[in-house]
Write a protein that holds these residues in place. Structure first.
Motif, mmCIF file in Angstrom:
data_model
loop_
_atom_site.group_PDB
_atom_site.id
_atom_site.type_symbol
_atom_site.label_atom_id
_atom_site.label_comp_id
_atom_site.label_asym_id
_atom_site.label_seq_id
_atom_site.Cartn_x
_atom_site.Cartn_y
_atom_site.Cartn_z
ATOM 1 N N THR A 65 0.896 -1.134 0.082
ATOM 2 C CA THR A 65 -0.010 -0.001 -0.074
ATOM 3 C C THR A 65 0.806 1.172 0.040
ATOM 4 O OG1 THR A 65 -1.862 -1.161 1.190
ATOM 5 C CG2 THR A 65 -1.733 1.268 1.337
ATOM 6 N N ILE A 66 1.688 1.352 0.801
ATOM 7 C CA ILE A 66 2.708 2.527 0.989
ATOM 8 C C ILE A 66 3.359 2.846 -0.509
ATOM 9 C CG2 ILE A 66 4.801 3.260 1.965
ATOM 10 C CD1 ILE A 66 3.752 1.942 4.845
ATOM 11 N N GLU A 67 3.976 1.707 -0.881
ATOM 12 C CA GLU A 67 4.939 1.638 -2.188
ATOM 13 C C GLU A 67 3.813 2.169 -3.230
ATOM 14 O OE1 GLU A 67 8.029 1.959 -2.454
ATOM 15 O OE2 GLU A 67 8.164 1.751 -0.259
ATOM 16 N N SER A 68 2.631 1.642 -3.459
ATOM 17 C CA SER A 68 1.616 1.865 -4.556
ATOM 18 C C SER A 68 1.179 3.493 -4.310
ATOM 19 C CB SER A 68 0.407 1.147 -4.326
ATOM 20 O OG SER A 68 0.793 -0.230 -4.612
ATOM 21 N N LYS A 69 1.078 3.865 -3.067
ATOM 22 C CA LYS A 69 0.623 5.276 -2.833
ATOM 23 C C LYS A 69 1.778 6.436 -3.386
ATOM 24 C CE LYS A 69 -2.638 5.076 0.632
ATOM 25 N NZ LYS A 69 -3.827 5.478 0.047
ATOM 26 N N ARG A 70 3.069 5.858 -3.180
ATOM 27 C CA ARG A 70 4.290 6.612 -3.467
ATOM 28 C C ARG A 70 4.235 6.699 -5.013
ATOM 29 N NH1 ARG A 70 8.567 4.435 0.743
ATOM 30 N NH2 ARG A 70 7.808 5.630 2.708
ATOM 31 N N THR A 71 3.938 5.734 -5.498
ATOM 32 C CA THR A 71 4.058 5.301 -7.104
ATOM 33 C C THR A 71 2.884 6.438 -7.711
ATOM 34 O OG1 THR A 71 4.652 3.371 -7.229
ATOM 35 C CG2 THR A 71 3.841 3.880 -9.072
ATOM 36 N N ILE A 72 1.879 6.560 -6.949
ATOM 37 C CA ILE A 72 0.624 7.441 -7.412
ATOM 38 C C ILE A 72 0.895 8.847 -7.431
ATOM 39 C CG2 ILE A 72 -1.762 8.136 -7.076
ATOM 40 C CD1 ILE A 72 -2.568 5.252 -6.390
ATOM 41 N N PHE A 73 1.740 9.273 -6.239
ATOM 42 C CA PHE A 73 2.002 10.647 -5.950
ATOM 43 C C PHE A 73 3.086 10.722 -7.169
ATOM 44 C CE2 PHE A 73 1.257 9.915 -1.127
ATOM 45 C CZ PHE A 73 0.003 9.992 -1.386
ATOM 46 N N GLU A 127 -4.647 -1.199 -3.833
ATOM 47 C CA GLU A 127 -3.840 -0.072 -4.067
ATOM 48 C C GLU A 127 -3.111 -0.043 -5.360
ATOM 49 O OE1 GLU A 127 -3.432 3.687 -3.025
ATOM 50 O OE2 GLU A 127 -4.798 2.408 -1.963
ATOM 51 N N TYR A 128 -2.325 -1.303 -5.279
ATOM 52 C CA TYR A 128 -1.543 -1.884 -6.571
ATOM 53 C C TYR A 128 -2.133 -1.719 -7.773
ATOM 54 C CZ TYR A 128 0.765 -4.577 -9.863
ATOM 55 O OH TYR A 128 1.199 -5.053 -11.090
ATOM 56 N N VAL A 129 -3.515 -2.325 -7.867
ATOM 57 C CA VAL A 129 -4.376 -2.221 -8.824
ATOM 58 C C VAL A 129 -4.576 -0.760 -9.453
ATOM 59 C CG1 VAL A 129 -6.785 -2.565 -9.999
ATOM 60 C CG2 VAL A 129 -5.397 -4.320 -8.616
ATOM 61 N N GLU A 130 -4.898 0.224 -8.422
ATOM 62 C CA GLU A 130 -5.092 1.490 -8.795
ATOM 63 C C GLU A 130 -3.835 2.263 -9.143
ATOM 64 O OE1 GLU A 130 -6.055 5.605 -6.152
ATOM 65 O OE2 GLU A 130 -6.196 3.651 -5.109
#
Length: 289
Positions: A65-73, A127-130
């Motif tokens: 979740t944390i790494e996926s959010k960083r990717t989105i940012f 979160e990864y799918v997002e």
């Protein structure tokens, strides 16, 4: 004999009885070799193993979740940088790191029923799918399919244990592990994607990009139509997120309307502020805190 002395005798008898019972219990040892005790020891071991695996999956899900959010940012920077491909390449490297953690989940689930542990890792997978669908939309302007997501979740694992006579190299080819994102996790991740697209739409207008809002608007309408077919017949979480999807679509359509009708009246550097204030008004009208 006084009354007080007469009452002391029965009390002493009760105390002696309790003391004898405690001595009897302390002298009685539990037979650990009985079949019932052995069976319960096996149950205890199985439950401890399952709970430990569940906790490990929860920790992996948090990391994903944390790494996926960083990717989105990171991907939101595409509206303000001259070299979009550089940002997309950096995001792809981050997504590869996330996939390695999903590979650890597939290793934990080897030989296990996925749905026994699904609640432990579903937030991270959504979160990864997002994140991966956001990356795909920026590059292709289309929605990534479930099959395309699962095609990248194939991992190679070296064989364990068996070694040759000289104790140098393992015997046998590497083992192939796969992880399959469930349709529900895919739908929930795509539903969350709509919020990120709405934010990208507002940011792109503030940077003078007039084409992106109309592309996002058409894309969100198609997603909304697809979710409308599901409606209340699908999983509860999907129908619950349909309301948020409609809010995002309404904000993007309002931005497109403002660009089309009043775009020439508002300076470009003020468009983002105008859209943000109108989005806040839409939230208040719909009762969103």
């Amino acid at each position: 004999m006084s009354k007080r002395e007469g009452e002391a005798c029965p009390r002493r008898k009760r105390t002696d009885s309790v003391q004898k019972t405690d001595e009897h219990n302390s002298n009685t040892s539990v037979n650990l070799s009985t079949p019932v005790t052995a069976a319960f020891k096996v149950f205890q071991q199985e439950l401890d193993t399952k709970h430990d695996k569940y906790e490990r999956l929860v920790k992996l899900s948090r990391d994903i979740t944390i790494e996926s959010k960083r990717t989105i940012f990171l991907l939101h920077r595409v509206t303000s940088v001259p070299d979009v491909e550089e940002v997309l390449t950096e995001a792809e490297v981050k997504l590869d790191g996330v996939r390695q953690k999903i590979g650890l989940i597939s290793e934990e689930l080897r030989g296990e029923d996925l749905y026994q542990f699904h609640r432990a890792f579903t937030p991270g997978i959504q979160e990864y799918v997002e994140a991966v669908s956001f990356h795909h939309f920026i590059r292709q302007r289309t929605l990534i399919s479930l099959e395309e997501i699962n095609a990248k979740l194939v991992f190679m694992k070296d064989c364990d244990a068996e070694v040759t006579l000289d104790d140098q190299q393992p015997i046998g080819p590497p083992q192939v592990l796969t992880f399959q994102v469930t349709p529900t996790d895919y739908l929930l991740g795509v539903a969350d994607l709509t919020g990120e697209l709405m934010r990208m739409c507002i940011s792109s207008v503030g940077n003078g990009d007039i084409d992106t809002p109309f592309q996002v608007s058409m894309f969100l309408r198609q997603i909304h139509d697809g979710f409308s077919y599901i409606g209340n017949t699908g999983p509860y979480e999907v129908s619950k997120k349909l309301h948020t999807l409609r809010q995002s679509l309404a904000k993007v359509e309002d931005a497109c309307y403002t660009l089309k009708v009043r775009g020439s009246e508002i300076p470009k550097h003020m468009l983002a502020d105008v859209f943000s204030s109108r989005a806040a008004m839409i939230d208040q009208d719909e009762g969103v805190a």
